[in-house]
Design a protein around this motif. Structure first.
Motif, short mmCIF file in Angstrom:
data_model
loop_
_atom_site.label_atom_id
_atom_site.label_comp_id
_atom_site.label_asym_id
_atom_site.label_seq_id
_atom_site.Cartn_x
_atom_site.Cartn_y
_atom_site.Cartn_z
N CYS A 46 -74.48 -12.19 26.69
CA CYS A 46 -73.75 -12.90 25.94
C CYS A 46 -73.99 -13.20 24.96
O CYS A 46 -75.19 -14.15 24.47
N THR A 47 -72.81 -13.10 23.74
CA THR A 47 -73.23 -13.23 22.12
C THR A 47 -72.23 -13.37 21.61
O THR A 47 -71.71 -14.02 20.16
N HIS A 48 -70.84 -14.01 22.49
CA HIS A 48 -70.00 -14.48 21.70
C HIS A 48 -69.97 -15.96 22.32
O HIS A 48 -69.42 -16.51 23.18
N LEU A 49 -69.99 -16.82 21.01
CA LEU A 49 -70.54 -18.05 21.03
C LEU A 49 -69.43 -19.35 21.69
O LEU A 49 -69.25 -19.30 22.52
N PRO A 50 -67.76 -18.10 21.09
CA PRO A 50 -67.17 -19.28 21.20
C PRO A 50 -66.45 -19.28 22.81
O PRO A 50 -66.04 -20.55 23.67
N SER A 51 -67.34 -18.52 23.61
CA SER A 51 -66.88 -17.77 25.20
C SER A 51 -68.19 -19.48 25.69
O SER A 51 -68.09 -19.04 26.61
N LEU A 52 -69.47 -19.54 25.59
CA LEU A 52 -70.03 -20.08 25.73
C LEU A 52 -70.09 -21.69 25.67
O LEU A 52 -70.35 -22.75 26.44
N GLU A 53 -69.38 -21.97 24.66
CA GLU A 53 -69.10 -23.01 24.02
C GLU A 53 -68.80 -23.91 25.20
O GLU A 53 -69.06 -25.53 26.34
N PRO A 54 -67.56 -23.74 26.63
CA PRO A 54 -67.46 -24.43 27.39
C PRO A 54 -67.80 -24.91 28.04
O PRO A 54 -67.75 -25.46 28.95
N LEU A 55 -68.84 -24.20 28.57
CA LEU A 55 -70.13 -24.23 29.74
C LEU A 55 -71.54 -25.77 29.07
O LEU A 55 -72.23 -25.93 29.72
N LEU A 56 -70.87 -25.70 28.19
CA LEU A 56 -72.53 -26.34 27.41
C LEU A 56 -71.88 -28.28 28.25
O LEU A 56 -73.24 -28.70 28.37
N SER A 57 -70.75 -28.39 28.51
CA SER A 57 -70.14 -29.41 28.98
C SER A 57 -70.05 -29.49 30.49
O SER A 57 -69.96 -30.14 31.30
N LYS A 58 -70.50 -28.05 31.77
CA LYS A 58 -69.92 -28.23 32.58
C LYS A 58 -71.43 -27.43 33.59
O LYS A 58 -71.30 -27.31 34.89
N ALA A 59 -72.39 -26.84 32.73
CA ALA A 59 -73.40 -25.80 33.66
C ALA A 59 -74.50 -26.69 34.09
O ALA A 59 -74.51 -27.92 33.38
N PRO A 60 -74.94 -26.77 35.31
CA PRO A 60 -76.37 -27.36 35.52
C PRO A 60 -77.20 -26.82 34.66
O PRO A 60 -77.14 -26.08 33.70
N SER A 61 -78.82 -27.88 34.66
CA SER A 61 -79.61 -27.74 33.71
C SER A 61 -80.61 -26.01 33.57
O SER A 61 -80.16 -25.47 32.59
N ASN A 62 -80.15 -25.58 35.30
CA ASN A 62 -80.22 -24.22 35.25
C ASN A 62 -79.67 -23.09 34.14
O ASN A 62 -80.28 -21.58 34.44
N ILE A 63 -78.60 -23.25 34.64
CA ILE A 63 -77.21 -22.57 33.74
C ILE A 63 -77.01 -22.29 32.10
O ILE A 63 -77.13 -22.38 31.25
N LEU A 64 -77.54 -23.63 31.29
CA LEU A 64 -77.19 -25.02 30.57
C LEU A 64 -78.77 -23.68 29.59
O LEU A 64 -77.93 -23.90 28.41
N ASN A 65 -79.61 -23.42 30.39
CA ASN A 65 -81.15 -23.44 29.33
C ASN A 65 -80.56 -21.77 29.14
O ASN A 65 -80.98 -21.83 27.45
N HIS A 66 -79.77 -21.19 29.87
CA HIS A 66 -79.45 -19.91 29.61
C HIS A 66 -78.85 -19.60 27.80
O HIS A 66 -78.75 -19.01 27.21
N VAL A 67 -77.63 -20.70 28.62
CA VAL A 67 -76.26 -20.91 27.24
C VAL A 67 -76.99 -21.08 25.84
O VAL A 67 -76.87 -21.04 25.19
N LEU A 68 -78.00 -22.78 26.21
CA LEU A 68 -78.87 -22.23 25.10
C LEU A 68 -79.41 -22.05 24.18
O LEU A 68 -79.57 -21.70 23.38
N GLY A 69 -80.17 -21.59 25.16
CA GLY A 69 -81.57 -20.10 24.53
C GLY A 69 -80.52 -18.54 24.09
O GLY A 69 -80.86 -17.95 22.83
N GLN A 70 -78.51 -19.16 24.45
CA GLN A 70 -78.09 -17.63 23.26
C GLN A 70 -77.92 -18.64 22.17
O GLN A 70 -77.75 -17.38 21.38
N PHE A 71 -77.23 -19.11 21.88
CA PHE A 71 -77.34 -20.40 20.62
C PHE A 71 -78.01 -20.02 19.98
O PHE A 71 -78.15 -19.84 18.79
#
Length: 471
Positions: free
Chosen positions: A368-393
């Motif tokens: 995923c490269t659509h960052l606006p869709s990833l932003e809501p996960l920044l405050s909700k995702a556990p660390s193992n998922i959050l790392n994937h989100v941050l990696g895409q950013f």
């Protein structure tokens, strides 16, 4: 009276069971055809409710009497007699074998050629019950010449033998019948043929039976429609080539329409069909998206409460989104990432749903490269998922200064600054990488900030770089 009472199993508390069966046997020899018919009908209903009574029928050698009398009787009597054979055979392999040993297979196969469609149907049901008991009985059904209507559920070799006898050509003719029960049996047979191997599924497709099958989607019976979708599912799961054939026949459009009009477990084969088509290739997954299949899966996910339907839907969404950024972004912009995260972290989710949600979510996030869709996960995702989100950013922002601007203006920078990441951890490194991207995108040759220029009327703001990067 006995024939009428025996419709309800609650009335079947017969104390003198052997005496009752013996009396019915005598009535079967009566000169009056209506008495004969009612006696056989009562016998069939009694036996259907009780394995014990079925064994008494076998013990008293009534099967031979029935089979011997069939050729000379009316179609009503034949149907009732075939029903008795069906009722006996359904209980166990042993009782099915008793029907075979009594010469039942030959008479049942002959009834498949009867003029009366009800006799044909009754014979088909009886043969099906015999065939499903075990491999040996299935082979006996095949050897008796019944393969044109029935197939075994046990081995690919038996299925291949049946197909080679011209089964599909006959099924193609029968699928056009207005008889709903017959259509269901034909579709069930095609499903069982197709499910075992690529070779058998290809034989079904090669018979040009699809156009006739697709017409059945207009049938008012919901289960006929479900069987058609199930057949498509069993075909597409084997290969991209078979999936493409179904797609070329507007199969995706039909499945999406079916899902829109169905509810509950009726949706399951359609959900699985979309997932299997999407799993084979990028192009097929895009075909699912363009046919609004992803949109329909999102609706299913919001409307259905059963866990097994949620699991299938999550799996199918994962099959669509894991191919390329374009596919993953389609899933993300459909608003499905927070839903997948909810299933993964939800305390009420069953283990299988959690695992499927986790796998789908990670595979989609990696593309995923659509960052606006990833932003809501920044405050909700556990660390193992959050790392994937941050990696895409980090990946996207490294090459896209506008993405950096949008991230700051949306409050994303504030969110990652509030994260309590361990020094030296993977998460801390990703956060620092994102900050570095913002800092690089912020600087102009004079060291002034470009990111905040949209907040001011002047072309460039005068906020010092060190102040901006601390926001």
């Amino acid at each position: 009276m006995v024939a009428d009472l025996s419709i309800n199993s609650e009335n079947m508390k017969v104390h003198q069971k052997e005496k009752m069966i013996s009396q019915l046997r005598l009535f079967m020899l009566d000169e009056d055809p209506s008495i004969q018919h009612n006696a056989v009908l009562a016998l069939g209903r009694l036996v259907e409710h009780s394995e014990e009574l079925a064994r008494i029928v076998v013990k008293k050698d009534i099967l031979h009497q029935l089979i011997w009398s069939i050729p000379s009787q009316t179609h009503h009597y034949k149907k009732a007699t075939v029903f008795v054979l069906h009722a006996v055979a359904k209980h166990s392999p042993e009782l099915s074998q008793a029907v075979v040993d009594s010469g039942g297979l030959d008479i049942l196969v002959s009834c498949l050629g009867a003029v009366d469609p009800e006799v044909k149907e009754a014979a088909a049901w009886a043969l099906a019950y015999i065939a499903q008991q075990n491999t040996m009985l299935s082979q006996a059904v095949v050897d008796a010449g019944a393969a044109s209507l029935l197939l075994s559920l046990h081995t690919n070799d038996l299925d291949r033998e049946e197909v080679n006898t011209g089964t599909i050509a006959l099924l193609k003719q029968m699928i056009r019948s207005p008889d709903v029960k017959l259509k269901k049996q034909v579709l069930f047979t095609l499903i069982q043929i197709s499910k075992h191997s690529v070779e058998l599924a290809e034989m079904v497709i090669a018979a040009y039976i699809l156009p006739d099958v697709m017409i059945c989607l207009q049938d008012p019976d919901e289960y006929v429609k479900k069987d058609v979708i199930t057949l498509m599912w069993e075909v597409v799961k084997h290969s991209a080539q078979l999936s493409q054939v179904i797609v070329n026949c507007d199969g995706l459009v039909e499945v999406v329409d079916y899902l829109d009009k169905s509810r509950g477990s009726m949706r399951l084969p359609g959900i699985m069909m979309l997932g299997y088509v999407a799993s084979h290739s990028e192009n097929l997954a895009m075909a699912v998206i363009l046919s609004k299949g992803l949109q329909q899966l999102a609706i299913c996910l919001s409307e259905e409460d059963e866990d097994h339907i949620k699991e299938a839907t999550v799996w199918s969404i994962g099959q669509i989104g894991h191919h390329t950024p374009e596919h993953a972004n389609a899933v993300a912009t459909a608003g499905l990432l927070p839903k997948l995260l909810q299933f993964y972290t939800g305390a009420s989710s069953l283990e299988d749903l959690r695992l499927k949600s986790k796998k789908a979510l990670k595979n989609i996030l990696l593309k995923c490269t659509h960052l606006p869709s990833l932003e809501p996960l920044l405050s909700k995702a556990p660390s193992n998922i959050l790392n994937h989100v941050l990696g895409q950013f980090s990946k996207v922002m490294h090459h896209d200064s506008e993405a950096c601007q949008e991230f700051v203006m949306s409050g994303g920078l504030s969110k990652i600054q509030e994260m309590d990441a361990e020094p030296g951890s993977a998460q801390r490194k990703l956060i620092n990488s994102i900050k570095s991207c913002i800092q690089e995108a912020s600087a102009n040759p004079s060291g002034k900030c470009r990111i905040l220029k949209k907040f001011h009327r002047q072309p460039l703001c005068d906020v010092p770089l060190q102040v901006c990067s601390s926001i």
